[in-house]
Scaffold this motif. Sequence first.
Motif: not given
Length: 264
Positions: A242-244, A233-234, A261-264
Amino acid sequence: MEFYRQKVELMAGGKSFNNEDFEIDFVVEFGNSSEPNISKVMIYNLSDQTIAAIRAKAYIIMNCGYGMSVGNILTGKVDKAETYWEEVDKVTEIYVGDGSFEWNFKRINKTYASGSTSKLIVSDLASQLGLEIAELNLEKDITFPRGRSVSGATQYELRKLVSETGSRVFIDKGKLYIRPKNKGTVTGFVLNVDTGLIESPQKITEEDKKGNSINKYNVRCLLNHKITTDSILVIESKTANGKFRVVKGRHTGDFITECEVVPM
């Protein structure tokens, strides 16, 4: 987005139910643990005949959403069903396993020839579980010059081999996923206050086994059937941008989706 006309469509024991005719509550779990998720569905004031049809191993499918935007959040089999009275209401509580029957009861005793690869063995073990294989993509492919013997629970041998390749395995909606640890499923979905984000995500800092700090976020939004294990997801918010990648979460009957969620 339009967040009205909440819809719940439930198929259980060969019968169909919806939230216009029945009161339906639920807690649908999802996550990338190798152990199958167990969800809970509660439906009120069913007839004895209907309750009898919702027996162990009966298929369960649940779709949820708003208006015309309805999608699947749960596919599995009845693990057990219990009925009890709550004042004047008769409540049938259904526990649903996402691939748990196939995962827990299959066994194997087999020797693979010299030169066999982890990809070949993992593919064979996965196919024997009887689950649809949505993805089989290993981080690395190992060759076993002397072959490889596997004996015992199929899921145990599969988890062990997948881990050796630096990959992970999980079940989502009755489908088996085997993929590198940091890979996810691209959704193209942007989550912000206009698309259902309820509050700013809360940051959590944890340590991994090596003592490295890992930043995670707890996210709460209006129920979204597009959000599930490994969804990318953004997020646009005051605390997370950001993107996660989604690690785990749940959909609940008050039409809320909560996830980590965790950051990409």
